[in-house]
Motif scaffolding. Sequence first.
Motif, PDB file in Angstrom:
ATOM      1  N   VAL A  10      24.273   1.385  -5.388  1.00 36.26           N
ATOM      2  CA  VAL A  10      25.322   1.505  -6.397  1.00 36.26           C
ATOM      3  C   VAL A  10      25.370   0.229  -7.224  1.00 36.26           C
ATOM      4  O   VAL A  10      25.212  -0.869  -6.696  1.00 36.26           O
ATOM      5  N   ARG A  11      25.616   0.377  -8.519  1.00 42.44           N
ATOM      6  CA  ARG A  11      25.766  -0.780  -9.388  1.00 42.44           C
ATOM      7  C   ARG A  11      27.198  -0.859  -9.882  1.00 42.44           C
ATOM      8  O   ARG A  11      27.861   0.160 -10.056  1.00 42.44           O
ATOM      9  N   PHE A  12      27.643  -2.084 -10.144  1.00 46.30           N
ATOM     10  CA  PHE A  12      28.949  -2.307 -10.736  1.00 46.30           C
ATOM     11  C   PHE A  12      28.742  -2.784 -12.175  1.00 46.30           C
ATOM     12  O   PHE A  12      27.860  -3.596 -12.454  1.00 46.30           O
ATOM     13  N   ALA A  13      29.582  -2.318 -13.058  1.00 49.44           N
ATOM     14  CA  ALA A  13      29.573  -2.797 -14.432  1.00 49.44           C
ATOM     15  C   ALA A  13      30.996  -3.173 -14.808  1.00 49.44           C
ATOM     16  O   ALA A  13      31.935  -2.425 -14.520  1.00 49.44           O
ATOM     17  N   THR A  25      22.506   1.712 -21.099  1.00 49.98           N
ATOM     18  CA  THR A  25      22.378   0.522 -20.249  1.00 49.98           C
ATOM     19  C   THR A  25      23.001   0.723 -18.863  1.00 49.98           C
ATOM     20  O   THR A  25      22.827  -0.120 -17.988  1.00 49.98           O
ATOM     21  N   LEU A  26      23.728   1.811 -18.680  1.00 48.49           N
ATOM     22  CA  LEU A  26      24.323   2.124 -17.379  1.00 48.49           C
ATOM     23  C   LEU A  26      23.488   3.179 -16.685  1.00 48.49           C
ATOM     24  O   LEU A  26      23.181   4.228 -17.255  1.00 48.49           O
ATOM     25  N   ALA A  27      23.129   2.900 -15.429  1.00 53.91           N
ATOM     26  CA  ALA A  27      22.181   3.750 -14.720  1.00 53.91           C
ATOM     27  C   ALA A  27      22.833   4.991 -14.122  1.00 53.91           C
ATOM     28  O   ALA A  27      23.951   4.943 -13.600  1.00 53.91           O
ATOM     29  N   GLY A  28      22.109   6.103 -14.172  1.00 54.74           N
ATOM     30  CA  GLY A  28      22.458   7.315 -13.436  1.00 54.74           C
ATOM     31  C   GLY A  28      23.822   7.901 -13.751  1.00 54.74           C
ATOM     32  O   GLY A  28      24.315   7.818 -14.873  1.00 54.74           O
ATOM     33  N   ARG A  29      24.428   8.510 -12.707  1.00 59.77           N
ATOM     34  CA  ARG A  29      25.781   9.059 -12.859  1.00 59.77           C
ATOM     35  C   ARG A  29      26.780   7.909 -12.860  1.00 59.77           C
ATOM     36  O   ARG A  29      26.697   6.990 -12.030  1.00 59.77           O
ATOM     37  N   ALA A  62      30.348  11.030 -14.586  1.00 59.19           N
ATOM     38  CA  ALA A  62      30.832  11.750 -13.407  1.00 59.19           C
ATOM     39  C   ALA A  62      32.343  11.889 -13.418  1.00 59.19           C
ATOM     40  O   ALA A  62      32.897  12.937 -13.050  1.00 59.19           O
ATOM     41  N   ALA A  63      33.052  10.824 -13.832  1.00 59.44           N
ATOM     42  CA  ALA A  63      34.515  10.860 -13.869  1.00 59.44           C
ATOM     43  C   ALA A  63      35.023   9.689 -14.692  1.00 59.44           C
ATOM     44  O   ALA A  63      34.341   8.656 -14.823  1.00 59.44           O
ATOM     45  N   TRP A  64      36.223   9.862 -15.241  1.00 58.63           N
ATOM     46  CA  TRP A  64      36.897   8.799 -15.988  1.00 58.63           C
ATOM     47  C   TRP A  64      38.346   8.799 -15.514  1.00 58.63           C
ATOM     48  O   TRP A  64      39.068   9.772 -15.707  1.00 58.63           O
ATOM     49  N   VAL A  65      38.776   7.701 -14.887  1.00 57.96           N
ATOM     50  CA  VAL A  65      40.130   7.602 -14.345  1.00 57.96           C
ATOM     51  C   VAL A  65      40.852   6.467 -15.062  1.00 57.96           C
ATOM     52  O   VAL A  65      40.387   5.321 -15.043  1.00 57.96           O
ATOM     53  N   GLY A 106      31.587  13.344  -6.079  1.00 58.71           N
ATOM     54  CA  GLY A 106      30.292  13.198  -5.440  1.00 58.71           C
ATOM     55  C   GLY A 106      29.640  11.854  -5.703  1.00 58.71           C
ATOM     56  O   GLY A 106      30.248  10.957  -6.305  1.00 58.71           O
ATOM     57  N   PRO A 107      28.403  11.676  -5.281  1.00 62.50           N
ATOM     58  CA  PRO A 107      27.722  10.388  -5.389  1.00 62.50           C
ATOM     59  C   PRO A 107      27.591   9.923  -6.838  1.00 62.50           C
ATOM     60  O   PRO A 107      27.383  10.727  -7.746  1.00 62.50           O
ATOM     61  N   VAL A 108      27.733   8.614  -7.039  1.00 64.65           N
ATOM     62  CA  VAL A 108      27.524   8.011  -8.359  1.00 64.65           C
ATOM     63  C   VAL A 108      26.570   6.839  -8.210  1.00 64.65           C
ATOM     64  O   VAL A 108      26.402   6.287  -7.120  1.00 64.65           O
ATOM     65  N   ASP A 109      25.944   6.482  -9.324  1.00 67.98           N
ATOM     66  CA  ASP A 109      25.003   5.362  -9.331  1.00 67.98           C
ATOM     67  C   ASP A 109      25.619   4.087  -9.890  1.00 67.98           C
ATOM     68  O   ASP A 109      25.234   2.986  -9.507  1.00 67.98           O
TER      69      ASP A 109
END
Length: 313
Positions: A10-13, A25-29, A62-65, A106-109
């Motif tokens: 998992v990456r943090f941005a 520039t943001l990877a995956g989900r 995947a989601a926006w909170v 579900g899973p996120v990157d």
Amino acid sequence: MSASKVEAGVRFAFLTPRKLPRAETLAGRVVVLDIAFAAEGGGSTFASVTIPFINGLGSRLAAWVDHHDHERHVDFARDARFLLATKAEHGGCPEMITPGFVAMVGPVDTVAMHVDLDGLYAGAKWVLGGVEPYQGADADARAVDTRRGEPGPIATRIDHALRARFRDDTLKYRVIQYLLARTEAPHHWEEIESAARLIEPLLDQARRIAERYEVEGGVAYVEARSSVPYDKTELLLLGQQRATVAVVRDSGSLSIAADYQSGLDLVKLFEMGGGMPTRVSVPEGRLDEVMHKLVAAVARQRKGESSTDQQPV
């Protein structure tokens, strides 16, 4: 914005609402936490910043909170990926993140979050499956983000550290790691403590500037004019001790803040479209308009409270 790897791939941005990165520039989900839709004014808008980012992520979002008021929330009411609330509904973002919602997404990157304490706590809670990194963490985040109540000692030191070194992404990463370790990471805590100690001269300078506050019609106004760094949050809070609303002029902008429970909605008052109702920033060229509207708003509020007090029971 910067991104750092953490365990399990998992990456943090670390993001801010008005300077979102290119989606590629943001990877995956990607899950986006505590990032307000951009408000009007200041050059960055929902149309120029937020919606291009959303469209750029496309199906990878995947989601926006988020818990900041915005008139465009209604556009996403039927999109299950968007969990949006107002500041009145949720004082802090982490309390919106539940095990059930994390499991549903579900899973996120990539976990992309706001750069303040509320955002980092939300990011850590997401990685932990919707579970607080320590008991009372949600309440601490709410207290810090609303400036109401007293946060516990952990959140107080993290808040001070982030305010003292707000541009330091390495420190943000250490805070995340400390929370993911459920506060059992002394080596990360030492770095947080070291940063937190740097707040003292910033608070001292804020107190010195606060001596220049001028109060008129329930509004405290000061021009910072400081060649020495200071803590703007502290300066605004000191202004709120003197009046209903505090206004700080610095670096071409006006920072305006009122108590979380003041009843004032600065977003609506200045027609910004979205943001935190009790803390906004506008260009300094609007100074005359800002002061006129604030004085009138405080007067209306006081008149309304007086009328309410006089009603028979």
